[in-house]
Design an enzyme around this catalytic site. Structure first.
Site, short mmCIF file in Angstrom:
data_model
loop_
_atom_site.label_atom_id
_atom_site.label_comp_id
_atom_site.label_asym_id
_atom_site.label_seq_id
_atom_site.Cartn_x
_atom_site.Cartn_y
_atom_site.Cartn_z
N LYS A 13 0.82 -1.23 0.00
CA LYS A 13 0.00 0.00 0.00
C LYS A 13 0.84 1.26 0.00
O LYS A 13 0.61 2.16 -0.78
CB LYS A 13 -0.84 0.05 1.28
CG LYS A 13 -2.19 -0.56 1.20
CD LYS A 13 -3.06 -0.18 2.40
CE LYS A 13 -2.53 -0.37 3.73
NZ LYS A 13 -2.08 -0.99 4.68
N ARG A 88 -10.21 2.15 7.93
CA ARG A 88 -9.86 0.78 8.29
C ARG A 88 -11.05 0.00 8.82
O ARG A 88 -10.93 -1.19 9.07
CB ARG A 88 -8.86 0.81 9.45
CG ARG A 88 -7.41 1.00 9.08
CD ARG A 88 -6.78 -0.30 8.69
NE ARG A 88 -5.51 -0.59 9.31
CZ ARG A 88 -4.35 -0.01 9.02
NH1 ARG A 88 -4.29 0.98 8.16
NH2 ARG A 88 -3.25 -0.40 9.59
N ARG A 127 11.03 -7.63 7.40
CA ARG A 127 11.37 -6.21 7.27
C ARG A 127 12.29 -5.75 8.41
O ARG A 127 12.08 -6.11 9.57
CB ARG A 127 10.06 -5.40 7.29
CG ARG A 127 10.19 -4.08 6.59
CD ARG A 127 8.94 -3.27 6.72
NE ARG A 127 7.89 -3.61 5.76
CZ ARG A 127 6.68 -3.04 5.78
NH1 ARG A 127 6.36 -2.15 6.70
NH2 ARG A 127 5.78 -3.38 4.89
N ARG A 162 10.58 -3.65 13.72
CA ARG A 162 9.56 -2.86 14.41
C ARG A 162 8.79 -3.81 15.33
O ARG A 162 8.57 -4.97 14.97
CB ARG A 162 8.58 -2.31 13.35
CG ARG A 162 8.57 -0.80 13.22
CD ARG A 162 7.86 -0.36 11.96
NE ARG A 162 6.44 -0.75 11.92
CZ ARG A 162 5.63 -0.51 10.89
NH1 ARG A 162 6.09 0.11 9.81
NH2 ARG A 162 4.38 -0.89 10.90
N ARG A 173 -2.33 -8.52 13.18
CA ARG A 173 -2.69 -7.44 12.24
C ARG A 173 -3.46 -7.99 11.06
O ARG A 173 -4.40 -7.36 10.57
CB ARG A 173 -1.43 -6.72 11.76
CG ARG A 173 -0.87 -5.75 12.80
CD ARG A 173 0.56 -5.37 12.51
NE ARG A 173 0.72 -4.63 11.29
CZ ARG A 173 1.88 -4.53 10.62
NH1 ARG A 173 2.97 -5.13 11.08
NH2 ARG A 173 1.95 -3.84 9.52
#
Ligand code: ADP
Ligand code: ZN
Length: 215
Positions: A13, A88, A127, A162, A173
């Site tokens: 995104k 969302r 990531r 993160r 998530r």
């Protein structure tokens, strides 16, 4: 041009939004970036959002709508915008509808990214972000790996994962996405706004999206 970008966490995104920003000279509004900035700055919004974000839960709609109303009124939004990570939930979409009406603005399209789940999980858990605040370069063990493990190629800073990219939080998530956000596809289909592109490479998804936007 006024767009909404929909897609699971890790679907690209943010990356594809940045490409659309360049192509159409509009601004990107990422609620995730705004919230992370608020947490880092220790502002009242950041203090409210921090615990939700660490768990992979959504920040309450009231907090988000306050941020969005303020942001959409800023002058740089006049030529157009792409909403990345917002709305969302159905209540957020309804509140956005009211806000746009109040501002006399309409939406051109809702861009929906359909990316396979295994690709998403590999990307999100792989990531690594540079901890140097003035660098923040992003790497991925699954593709764009740093030359030396744990060290930023660009500035030599330490790389870290993160908190919300650890595997259990990534799964939370994704679950939140399926339960709360995916229903927005049907919601905006009823308004005839949804453009869906499928695949995994951001560049190819972007090209398909531009073709569908037809401008
Ligand atoms: P991703 O889409 O990859 O999960 P984001 O950067 O968009 O990441 O968001 C990170 C976190 O910020 C989310 O997990 C959530 O806690 C919070 N967040 C971002 N946008 C919203 C929103 N519109 N409503 C509620 N929470 C949000
Ligand atoms: Zn760095």
């Amino acid at each position: 041009m006024r767009l909404i970008m929909l897609g699971a966490p890790g679907s690209g995104k943010g990356t594809i939004s940045k490409m659309l920003v360049e192509k159409y000279n509009i601004v990107q509004i990422s609620t995730g970036d705004i919230l992370r900035g608020a947490v880092a700055a220790g502002s009242p919004v950041g203090k409210q959002a921090d615990a939700y974000m660490k768990r992979g839960d959504l920040v309450p709609d009231g907090v988000i709508m306050g941020i969005m109303e303020e942001r959409l009124r800023e002058a740089d939004c006049a030529p157009g915008f792409i909403l990345d990570g917002f709305p969302r939930t159905i209540p957020q979409a309804e509140a956005l509808g009211g806000l746009l009406k109040k501002l006399s603005l309409g939406l051109d399209a809702v861009c929906n990214l359909d990316v396979p789940e295994d690709v998403i999980i590999r990307r999100l858990t792989g990531r690594r972000t540079c901890t140097n605040p003035s660098c923040q370069a992003i790497y991925n063990l699954d593709g764009k790996a740093p030359k030396k493990e744990g060290v930023c190629d660009r500035c030599g800073g330490a790389l870290a994962q993160r908190d919300d990219e650890k595997e259990d939080v990534v799964r939370a998530r994704l679950k939140t996405y399926v339960e709360k956000t995916e229903p927005l596809i049907g919601y905006y289909e009823n308004e005839g706004l949804v453009l869906t592109v499928a695949g995994s490479e951001s560049r190819l998804l972007f090209d398909q999206m531009v073709a569908k936007l037809g401008k």
